[in-house]
Enzyme design. Structure first.
Site, PDB file in Angstrom:
ATOM      1  N   HIS A 113      52.931  28.114  57.293  1.00 24.58           N
ATOM      2  CA  HIS A 113      53.234  28.774  56.025  1.00 24.58           C
ATOM      3  C   HIS A 113      52.640  30.172  55.811  1.00 24.58           C
ATOM      4  O   HIS A 113      51.432  30.175  55.847  1.00 24.58           O
ATOM      5  CB  HIS A 113      53.210  28.191  54.826  1.00 24.58           C
ATOM      6  CG  HIS A 113      53.505  28.529  53.834  1.00 24.58           C
ATOM      7  ND1 HIS A 113      54.461  29.191  53.246  1.00 24.58           N
ATOM      8  CD2 HIS A 113      52.507  28.686  52.347  1.00 24.58           C
ATOM      9  CE1 HIS A 113      54.228  29.770  52.015  1.00 24.58           C
ATOM     10  NE2 HIS A 113      53.015  29.077  51.457  1.00 24.58           N
ATOM     11  N   ASN A 173      53.875  36.133  50.638  1.00 20.76           N
ATOM     12  CA  ASN A 173      54.013  34.605  50.449  1.00 20.76           C
ATOM     13  C   ASN A 173      55.581  34.532  49.900  1.00 20.76           C
ATOM     14  O   ASN A 173      55.839  34.774  48.848  1.00 20.76           O
ATOM     15  CB  ASN A 173      53.236  34.057  49.524  1.00 20.76           C
ATOM     16  CG  ASN A 173      53.277  32.658  49.392  1.00 20.76           C
ATOM     17  OD1 ASN A 173      54.302  31.880  49.972  1.00 20.76           O
ATOM     18  ND2 ASN A 173      52.472  31.836  48.735  1.00 20.76           N
ATOM     19  N   CYS A 226      56.503  25.403  48.501  1.00 19.42           N
ATOM     20  CA  CYS A 226      56.302  26.122  49.953  1.00 19.42           C
ATOM     21  C   CYS A 226      56.549  25.333  51.170  1.00 19.42           C
ATOM     22  O   CYS A 226      56.808  25.548  52.213  1.00 19.42           O
ATOM     23  CB  CYS A 226      54.839  26.888  50.068  1.00 19.42           C
ATOM     24  SG  CYS A 226      54.657  27.990  48.492  1.00 19.42           S
TER      25      CYS A 226
HETATM   26  O1  UT7 Z   1      51.697  29.294  49.129  1.00 20.40           O
HETATM   27  C1  UT7 Z   1      51.189  28.290  48.405  1.00 20.40           C
HETATM   28  C2  UT7 Z   1      49.732  27.992  48.327  1.00 20.40           C
HETATM   29  N1  UT7 Z   1      49.050  29.353  47.958  1.00 20.40           N
HETATM   30  C3  UT7 Z   1      48.050  29.771  48.640  1.00 20.40           C
HETATM   31  O2  UT7 Z   1      47.829  29.293  49.591  1.00 20.40           O
HETATM   32  C4  UT7 Z   1      47.124  30.800  47.970  1.00 20.40           C
HETATM   33  C5  UT7 Z   1      45.818  30.323  48.253  1.00 20.40           C
HETATM   34  N2  UT7 Z   1      44.814  31.130  47.653  1.00 20.40           N
HETATM   35  C6  UT7 Z   1      44.477  32.452  47.996  1.00 20.40           C
HETATM   36  O3  UT7 Z   1      45.330  32.954  48.952  1.00 20.40           O
HETATM   37  C7  UT7 Z   1      43.376  33.419  47.538  1.00 20.40           C
HETATM   38  O4  UT7 Z   1      42.650  32.333  46.843  1.00 20.40           O
HETATM   39  C8  UT7 Z   1      43.859  34.457  46.812  1.00 20.40           C
HETATM   40  C9  UT7 Z   1      44.294  35.485  47.704  1.00 20.40           C
HETATM   41  C10 UT7 Z   1      44.761  34.222  45.671  1.00 20.40           C
HETATM   42  C11 UT7 Z   1      42.635  34.979  46.011  1.00 20.40           C
HETATM   43  O5  UT7 Z   1      41.529  35.505  46.988  1.00 20.40           O
HETATM   44  P1  UT7 Z   1      40.055  34.926  46.602  1.00 20.40           P
HETATM   45  O6  UT7 Z   1      39.095  35.239  47.751  1.00 20.40           O
HETATM   46  O7  UT7 Z   1      40.080  33.413  46.424  1.00 20.40           O
HETATM   47  O8  UT7 Z   1      39.818  35.772  45.194  1.00 20.40           O
HETATM   48  P2  UT7 Z   1      39.133  35.044  43.754  1.00 20.40           P
HETATM   49  O9  UT7 Z   1      40.291  34.343  43.115  1.00 20.40           O
HETATM   50  O10 UT7 Z   1      37.981  34.107  43.993  1.00 20.40           O
HETATM   51  O11 UT7 Z   1      38.900  36.327  43.245  1.00 20.40           O
HETATM   52  C12 UT7 Z   1      37.880  37.241  43.413  1.00 20.40           C
HETATM   53  C13 UT7 Z   1      37.957  38.561  42.665  1.00 20.40           C
HETATM   54  C14 UT7 Z   1      37.744  38.173  41.125  1.00 20.40           C
HETATM   55  O12 UT7 Z   1      37.031  39.153  40.349  1.00 20.40           O
HETATM   56  P3  UT7 Z   1      35.392  38.452  40.004  1.00 20.40           P
HETATM   57  O13 UT7 Z   1      35.844  37.293  39.032  1.00 20.40           O
HETATM   58  O14 UT7 Z   1      35.012  38.414  41.324  1.00 20.40           O
HETATM   59  O15 UT7 Z   1      35.150  39.825  39.424  1.00 20.40           O
HETATM   60  C15 UT7 Z   1      39.224  38.454  40.675  1.00 20.40           C
HETATM   61  O16 UT7 Z   1      39.421  38.638  39.366  1.00 20.40           O
HETATM   62  O17 UT7 Z   1      38.946  39.429  42.828  1.00 20.40           O
HETATM   63  C16 UT7 Z   1      39.612  39.589  41.433  1.00 20.40           C
HETATM   64  N3  UT7 Z   1      40.993  39.671  41.911  1.00 20.40           N
HETATM   65  C17 UT7 Z   1      41.460  40.901  42.382  1.00 20.40           C
HETATM   66  N4  UT7 Z   1      41.075  42.051  42.462  1.00 20.40           N
HETATM   67  C18 UT7 Z   1      41.923  43.033  42.978  1.00 20.40           C
HETATM   68  C19 UT7 Z   1      42.017  38.798  41.764  1.00 20.40           C
HETATM   69  N5  UT7 Z   1      43.380  39.275  42.162  1.00 20.40           N
HETATM   70  C20 UT7 Z   1      43.108  40.657  42.344  1.00 20.40           C
HETATM   71  C21 UT7 Z   1      43.805  41.801  43.024  1.00 20.40           C
HETATM   72  N6  UT7 Z   1      43.143  42.988  43.138  1.00 20.40           N
HETATM   73  N7  UT7 Z   1      45.166  41.519  43.251  1.00 20.40           N
END
Ligand code: UT7
Length: 321
Positions: A248, A278, A112
């Site tokens: 970004h 992204n 990125c």
């Molecule tokens: O560009 C390069 C760098 N990349 C980034 O900067 C990305 C950085 N990370 C993020 O933007 C965030 O961490 C995400 C958007 C990827 C995820 O958000 P989060 O608030 O960190 O969610 P999480 O990974 O902690 O997941 C929370 C819950 C999980 O369920 P449980 O374990 O709490 O039951 C996931 O399984 O959300 C669930 N989940 C989803 N639910 C609905 C994960 N993806 C999805 C989805 N739809 N697409």
């Protein structure tokens, strides 16, 4: 000698995939995607489009804006993590498509942060007199390496390309670029196979993006806060000197955290993640072009560009537009 941005351009593929459309394929919802990321839709390249074709369109727009012809360009640098081919590199493919005469043309991979790395290389070549008119591109077709059955990643990424033309100037221009990387974090965000490391015959995850999103999020926020502070300190600038933050576009919540550190209201932050998700190396030049073309960014204003991505890599560019 300094370099300055003479023109900007961007290109997004026509096909739009909304959050609701994705929710028919994987267990997700428009509400979840918007709330956690800010993304509303993403653009996906058509079968006959590639990173080079997207790059070419963005480059044409930037060259038109800068008022330069193919014959003027004497350096092409493309930041991408999704090149068309192993070789020739994407910059050579763009060179051929645009009819740019013989000149240095190379791609670099910094995920990125690819555009900021590319900008930094081109800036140095202009500042040292090695180039006189540089085409700098950030472009990706991430849809080709997304696992469309994995809800934790497929909702995040999209395709696109952004470009700038850099020309020499007596006054800055690009004031500085701060680049960094830390390979110890490689397991948090990666694509498991490539050219030299081949997948085993039974691999079912050939080259998909793998990400521990939550952990990436935490390091991204911390690193970007340190990066913008370091950039300001290097120029003994107060936060209030920044006119526009061009981050970004990975996640609105990460962007908000950086803006908070800079005490910048969100009106001073260029936010485009809602429109294309992204797009890795393409996101910063596309956001820049968006705000230049809609008239928000004016000549003479101070811009802070920043990015963070796989590697981890990170980088900032402080620019007097
Ligand atoms: O560009 C390069 C760098 N990349 C980034 O900067 C990305 C950085 N990370 C993020 O933007 C965030 O961490 C995400 C958007 C990827 C995820 O958000 P989060 O608030 O960190 O969610 P999480 O990974 O902690 O997941 C929370 C819950 C999980 O369920 P449980 O374990 O709490 O039951 C996931 O399984 O959300 C669930 N989940 C989803 N639910 C609905 C994960 N993806 C999805 C989805 N739809 N697409």
């Amino acid at each position: 000698m300094y370099s300055r941005i003479a023109g900007t351009g961007r290109y997004l593929p026509e096909r739009i995939v909304t959050n609701s459309e994705l929710a028919t394929r994987v267990d997700t919802s428009d509400e979840w995607i918007r709330a956690r990321t800010g993304i509303e839709r993403r653009h996906i390249a058509a079968d006959d489009e590639t990173t080079a074709s997207l790059s070419t369109q963005a480059a044409r727009a930037a060259m038109d804006a800068a008022g330069v012809d193919a014959a003027d360009i004497d350096l092409i640098v493309v930041g991408t993590t999704t090149p068309d081919l192993v070789f020739p590199n994407v910059a050579c493919l763009v060179q051929e498509r645009l009819g740019i005469p013989a000149c240095p043309a190379f791609s670099l991979e910094a995920a990125c942060t690819g555009f900021i790395y590319a900008l930094s290389m081109a800036d140095k070549m202009i500042a040292t007199g090695s180039a006189n008119c540089a085409l700098v591109i950030g472009a990706e077709t991430l849809s080709r390496i997304v696992d469309w059955n994995d809800r934790t990643t497929c909702v995040l990424f999209g395709d696109g390309a952004g470009a700038v033309v850099l020309r020499p100037a007596d006054t800055p221009g690009v004031l500085s670029c701060h680049l960094g990387a830390d390979g110890r974090y490689q397991d948090l965000l990666f694509s498991p196979y490539g050219t030299s490391k081949r997948p085993p015959p039974d691999a079912d995850d050939v080259s998909y993006i793998k990400m521990k999103g939550n952990e990436v999020f935490k390091v991204a926020v911390k690193t970007l806060e340190g990066l913008v502070t370091k950039t300001l300190e290097a120029h003994q600038l107060d936060k209030s000197a920044i006119d526009w933050l061009i981050p970004h576009q990975a996640n609105t919540r990460i962007i908000q955290a950086t803006a908070k550190r800079l005490e910048l209201p969100m009106e001073k932050v260029i936010l485009t993640v809602q429109d294309h998700g992204n797009t890795s190396a393409a996101s910063v030049p596309m956001a820049l072009d968006t705000a230049v073309r809609d008239g928000r960014i004016q000549r003479g204003e101070l811009l802070l560009l920043e990015a963070f991505g796989g590697g981890f890599t990170w980088g900032s560019a402080l620019i007097r537009y």
